[in-house]
Write a protein that holds these residues in place. Structure first.
Motif, PDB file in Angstrom:
ATOM      1  N   VAL A   1       6.964   0.487   8.293  1.00 61.50           N
ATOM      2  CA  VAL A   1       7.455  -0.233   7.111  1.00 61.50           C
ATOM      3  C   VAL A   1       8.070  -1.618   7.877  1.00 61.50           C
ATOM      4  O   VAL A   1       7.772  -2.984   7.303  1.00 61.50           O
ATOM      5  N   HIS A   2       8.883  -1.611   8.697  1.00 60.99           N
ATOM      6  CA  HIS A   2       9.445  -2.847   9.534  1.00 60.99           C
ATOM      7  C   HIS A   2       8.453  -3.813  10.055  1.00 60.99           C
ATOM      8  O   HIS A   2       8.317  -5.012   9.946  1.00 60.99           O
TER       9      HIS A   2
ATOM     10  N   GLU B   1       3.557  14.478   5.555  1.00 57.61           N
ATOM     11  CA  GLU B   1       2.824  13.624   5.029  1.00 57.61           C
ATOM     12  C   GLU B   1       2.352  12.481   6.152  1.00 57.61           C
ATOM     13  O   GLU B   1       3.159  12.043   6.978  1.00 57.61           O
ATOM     14  N   SER B   2       1.207  11.836   5.954  1.00 60.90           N
ATOM     15  CA  SER B   2       0.727  10.710   6.803  1.00 60.90           C
ATOM     16  C   SER B   2       1.809   9.791   6.791  1.00 60.90           C
ATOM     17  O   SER B   2       2.231   9.184   5.774  1.00 60.90           O
ATOM     18  N   PRO B   3       2.442   9.390   7.934  1.00 59.08           N
ATOM     19  CA  PRO B   3       3.461   8.308   8.193  1.00 59.08           C
ATOM     20  C   PRO B   3       2.776   6.857   7.541  1.00 59.08           C
ATOM     21  O   PRO B   3       3.464   6.149   7.031  1.00 59.08           O
ATOM     22  N   GLU B   4       1.412   6.770   7.880  1.00 57.18           N
ATOM     23  CA  GLU B   4       0.701   5.713   7.508  1.00 57.18           C
ATOM     24  C   GLU B   4       0.641   5.441   5.986  1.00 57.18           C
ATOM     25  O   GLU B   4       0.938   4.547   5.372  1.00 57.18           O
TER      26      GLU B   4
ATOM     27  N   GLN C   1       2.468   3.086   0.796  1.00 54.40           N
ATOM     28  CA  GLN C   1       2.982   3.051  -0.616  1.00 54.40           C
ATOM     29  C   GLN C   1       4.367   2.533  -0.753  1.00 54.40           C
ATOM     30  O   GLN C   1       4.742   1.914  -1.607  1.00 54.40           O
ATOM     31  N   ILE C   2       5.191   2.650   0.434  1.00 51.98           N
ATOM     32  CA  ILE C   2       6.431   1.892   0.258  1.00 51.98           C
ATOM     33  C   ILE C   2       6.161   0.450   0.278  1.00 51.98           C
ATOM     34  O   ILE C   2       6.937  -0.168  -0.711  1.00 51.98           O
ATOM     35  N   VAL C   3       5.548   0.109   1.179  1.00 50.63           N
ATOM     36  CA  VAL C   3       5.161  -1.640   1.027  1.00 50.63           C
ATOM     37  C   VAL C   3       4.851  -1.984  -0.249  1.00 50.63           C
ATOM     38  O   VAL C   3       5.054  -3.193  -1.001  1.00 50.63           O
ATOM     39  N   LEU C   4       3.717  -1.269  -0.822  1.00 50.81           N
ATOM     40  CA  LEU C   4       3.170  -1.739  -2.103  1.00 50.81           C
ATOM     41  C   LEU C   4       4.280  -1.545  -3.320  1.00 50.81           C
ATOM     42  O   LEU C   4       4.209  -2.746  -4.122  1.00 50.81           O
TER      43      LEU C   4
END
Length: 152
Positions: free
Chosen positions: A41-42, A129-132, A137-140
């Motif tokens: 995310v960073h 879950e897949s970190p990617e 999802q977080i960024v979106l």
């Protein structure tokens, strides 16, 4: 050789010195899944608070908090939060540990509700879950909510 019987410290549920060491080694924050998701995310340019309270009156912390967007992210461990795919009831002291996991699940539902009532978006992911995919999802979600809150 030490022949004295091991006595747990006051308030400890540990059944042995080995079990106590094992339990003390379990991290409540900065787990490998959390670190990997945070790094991803960073790298996409988002900044956040780590292990922060989204609401000052709520005695619970989220793994990642995006205050302006009002997004709280939790990366839940499969055992401690009762993952439907991976949770395996314990063989030792099952009554205590199964109740503990059930209380954790109830607390998670309560946290979700309290945050939602306060206008927050809650994102929960399992450690497996897949970190990617989690990071995407977080960024979106954060990007969408930032635009919405800024009136764009």
């Amino acid at each position: 050789m030490d022949t004295e019987k091991w006595v747990p410290p006051a308030g400890s549920w540990a059944s042995s010195a080995g079990r106590r060491r094992n339990m003390q080694a379990i991290r409540s924050r900065d787990t490998k899944p959390e670190q990997l998701i945070r790094r991803l995310v960073h790298a996409q340019g988002l900044r956040y608070r780590v292990a922060a309270k989204p609401l000052s009156n709520l005695r619970r912390t989220a793994d990642m908090v995006f205050r302006p967007a009002k997004v709280a992210v939790f990366i839940d461990g499969c055992y401690w939060h009762g993952c439907p795919e991976h949770y395996v009831p314990p063989k030792t002291n099952p009554g205590y540990w199964s109740d503990k996991v059930a209380r954790n699940m109830a607390r998670d539902r309560d946290t979700n509700q309290q945050l939602a009532d306060a206008g927050w978006t809650v994102l929960r992911f399992w450690e497996h879950e897949s970190p990617e995919a989690c990071a995407d999802q977080i960024v979106l979600a954060v990007s969408r909510l930032r635009q919405t809150r800024n009136g764009s």
